[in-house]
Scaffold this motif. Structure first.
Motif, PDB file in Angstrom:
ATOM      1  N   UNK A  82       7.547   5.857  -8.930  1.00  0.00           N
ATOM      2  CA  UNK A  82       8.398   5.383  -7.831  1.00  0.00           C
ATOM      3  C   UNK A  82       8.109   3.925  -7.473  1.00  0.00           C
ATOM      4  N   UNK A  83       6.913   3.436  -7.810  1.00  0.00           N
ATOM      5  CA  UNK A  83       6.529   2.080  -7.407  1.00  0.00           C
ATOM      6  C   UNK A  83       7.274   1.010  -8.186  1.00  0.00           C
ATOM      7  N   UNK A  84       7.635  -0.028  -7.479  1.00  0.00           N
ATOM      8  CA  UNK A  84       8.279  -1.176  -8.115  1.00  0.00           C
ATOM      9  C   UNK A  84       7.220  -2.058  -8.765  1.00  0.00           C
ATOM     10  N   UNK A  85       7.671  -2.985  -9.561  1.00  0.00           N
ATOM     11  CA  UNK A  85       6.798  -4.003 -10.144  1.00  0.00           C
ATOM     12  C   UNK A  85       6.085  -4.707  -8.982  1.00  0.00           C
ATOM     13  N   UNK A  86       4.758  -4.761  -9.027  1.00  0.00           N
ATOM     14  CA  UNK A  86       3.992  -5.411  -7.968  1.00  0.00           C
ATOM     15  C   UNK A  86       3.797  -4.559  -6.728  1.00  0.00           C
ATOM     16  N   UNK A  87       4.136  -3.266  -6.808  1.00  0.00           N
ATOM     17  CA  UNK A  87       3.959  -2.380  -5.665  1.00  0.00           C
ATOM     18  C   UNK A  87       2.487  -2.062  -5.404  1.00  0.00           C
ATOM     19  N   UNK A  88       2.252  -1.321  -4.334  1.00  0.00           N
ATOM     20  CA  UNK A  88       0.882  -0.979  -3.929  1.00  0.00           C
ATOM     21  C   UNK A  88       0.764   0.520  -3.692  1.00  0.00           C
ATOM     22  N   UNK A  89      -0.379   1.066  -4.055  1.00  0.00           N
ATOM     23  CA  UNK A  89      -0.668   2.477  -3.818  1.00  0.00           C
ATOM     24  C   UNK A  89      -1.968   2.586  -3.030  1.00  0.00           C
ATOM     25  N   UNK A  90      -1.909   3.296  -1.917  1.00  0.00           N
ATOM     26  CA  UNK A  90      -3.097   3.619  -1.132  1.00  0.00           C
ATOM     27  C   UNK A  90      -3.364   5.092  -1.413  1.00  0.00           C
ATOM     28  N   UNK A  91      -4.516   5.365  -2.032  1.00  0.00           N
ATOM     29  CA  UNK A  91      -4.757   6.699  -2.593  1.00  0.00           C
ATOM     30  C   UNK A  91      -6.062   7.295  -2.068  1.00  0.00           C
ATOM     31  N   UNK A  92      -5.957   8.499  -1.503  1.00  0.00           N
ATOM     32  CA  UNK A  92      -7.143   9.274  -1.157  1.00  0.00           C
ATOM     33  C   UNK A  92      -7.733   9.784  -2.465  1.00  0.00           C
ATOM     34  N   UNK A  93      -8.965   9.388  -2.753  1.00  0.00           N
ATOM     35  CA  UNK A  93      -9.596   9.773  -4.009  1.00  0.00           C
ATOM     36  C   UNK A  93     -10.783  10.686  -3.764  1.00  0.00           C
ATOM     37  N   UNK A  94     -10.848  11.748  -4.547  1.00  0.00           N
ATOM     38  CA  UNK A  94     -12.036  12.602  -4.527  1.00  0.00           C
ATOM     39  C   UNK A  94     -12.888  12.326  -5.764  1.00  0.00           C
ATOM     40  N   UNK A  95     -12.281  11.698  -6.783  1.00  0.00           N
ATOM     41  CA  UNK A  95     -12.992  11.329  -7.995  1.00  0.00           C
ATOM     42  C   UNK A  95     -12.444   9.983  -8.469  1.00  0.00           C
ATOM     43  N   UNK A  96     -13.031   8.881  -7.988  1.00  0.00           N
ATOM     44  CA  UNK A  96     -12.504   7.555  -8.319  1.00  0.00           C
ATOM     45  C   UNK A  96     -12.478   7.235  -9.811  1.00  0.00           C
ATOM     46  N   UNK A  97     -13.162   8.029 -10.639  1.00  0.00           N
ATOM     47  CA  UNK A  97     -13.152   7.763 -12.076  1.00  0.00           C
ATOM     48  C   UNK A  97     -11.765   7.962 -12.682  1.00  0.00           C
ATOM     49  N   UNK A  98     -10.835   8.593 -11.955  1.00  0.00           N
ATOM     50  CA  UNK A  98      -9.482   8.755 -12.493  1.00  0.00           C
ATOM     51  C   UNK A  98      -8.849   7.396 -12.768  1.00  0.00           C
ATOM     52  N   UNK A 158      13.305   5.694  -8.473  1.00  0.00           N
ATOM     53  CA  UNK A 158      12.152   5.358  -9.309  1.00  0.00           C
ATOM     54  C   UNK A 158      12.161   3.855  -9.574  1.00  0.00           C
ATOM     55  N   UNK A 159      11.008   3.240  -9.370  1.00  0.00           N
ATOM     56  CA  UNK A 159      10.878   1.804  -9.595  1.00  0.00           C
ATOM     57  C   UNK A 159      11.246   0.938  -8.410  1.00  0.00           C
ATOM     58  N   UNK A 160      11.513   1.530  -7.237  1.00  0.00           N
ATOM     59  CA  UNK A 160      11.928   0.758  -6.064  1.00  0.00           C
ATOM     60  C   UNK A 160      10.950   0.776  -4.888  1.00  0.00           C
ATOM     61  N   UNK A 161       9.975   1.675  -4.880  1.00  0.00           N
ATOM     62  CA  UNK A 161       9.075   1.800  -3.724  1.00  0.00           C
ATOM     63  C   UNK A 161       8.132   0.605  -3.627  1.00  0.00           C
ATOM     64  N   UNK A 162       7.996   0.083  -2.431  1.00  0.00           N
ATOM     65  CA  UNK A 162       7.023  -0.976  -2.163  1.00  0.00           C
ATOM     66  C   UNK A 162       5.616  -0.397  -2.085  1.00  0.00           C
ATOM     67  N   UNK A 163       5.527   0.801  -1.479  1.00  0.00           N
ATOM     68  CA  UNK A 163       4.222   1.415  -1.211  1.00  0.00           C
ATOM     69  C   UNK A 163       4.271   2.904  -1.525  1.00  0.00           C
ATOM     70  N   UNK A 164       3.217   3.364  -2.193  1.00  0.00           N
ATOM     71  CA  UNK A 164       2.973   4.789  -2.388  1.00  0.00           C
ATOM     72  C   UNK A 164       1.751   5.130  -1.549  1.00  0.00           C
ATOM     73  N   UNK A 165       1.920   6.028  -0.596  1.00  0.00           N
ATOM     74  CA  UNK A 165       0.792   6.551   0.182  1.00  0.00           C
ATOM     75  C   UNK A 165       0.497   7.929  -0.381  1.00  0.00           C
TER      76      UNK A 165
END
Length: 185
Positions: free
Chosen positions: A82-98, A62-69
């Protein structure tokens, strides 16, 4: 590079890990990973920890991932830790209001996490007749389109060509390109 890849059983999380592994091996980099299948066969959570480079343990702390897919936005929220400070998440969204949730927004801002939402289901409905089988490679294309993950669109395309069943190569490549074009930079 440390990745956490999450989704629901049947979305192709393990194939995505194989694509990233193929890329790393083609570069001569080390590859190590671990999959937690959980209730994958019943549509439950699936998580893959994947590391490219010189690492000793397959699990991402936890806190070490560069990228969350994330192939599912709910699984993304469950695994953001799991994402580190400054990490990135690429997320399939069905409701972007989340992403409008104030608590989530505060958490993301405090950690300088960048989220790249991709309307994967909408893209696949419009461009591929609702063939959601290709969501996994669409998300890999989106990873490249976002410019995160240290892999190029050319590397992803080559790996998909090498690993996908021959009768699905063209459709997989189309989905990769759609994901690349559909990323919100």
């Amino acid at each position: 590079m440390q990745y956490v890849i999450v989704g629901i059983g049947g979305q192709g999380i393990l194939f995505s890990s194989r694509v990233l592994g193929h890329i790393a091996l083609s570069r001569g980099e080390g590859v190590i990973g671990s999959e937690v299948h959980g209730m994958a066969q019943r549509g439950g959570s699936v998580i893959s920890h994947f590391k490219m480079g010189d690492h000793l343990s397959p699990l991402v702390k936890a806190g070490d991932a560069d990228v969350l897919l994330a192939f599912d936005q709910n699984e993304a929220v469950r695994n953001l830790h799991f994402l580190k400070q400054g990490g990135s998440a690429v997320v399939n969204t069905h409701d972007p209001s989340f992403l409008e949730n104030p608590s989530l927004g505060k958490w993301l801002a405090e950690r300088k996490v960048q989220v790249y939402p991709v309307k994967g289901y909408d893209i696949l409905k419009a461009e591929m007749g609702g063939r959601f089988l290709f969501l996994n490679v669409l998300i890999l294309g989106a990873l490249c389109g976002a410019g995160v993950g240290n892999v190029t669109i050319e590397e992803v395309r080559e790996a998909v060509k090498a690993l996908a069943p021959s009768k699905f190569v063209d459709d997989n490549l189309k989905a990769v390109d759609l994901g690349y074009a559909g990323t919100h930079r």
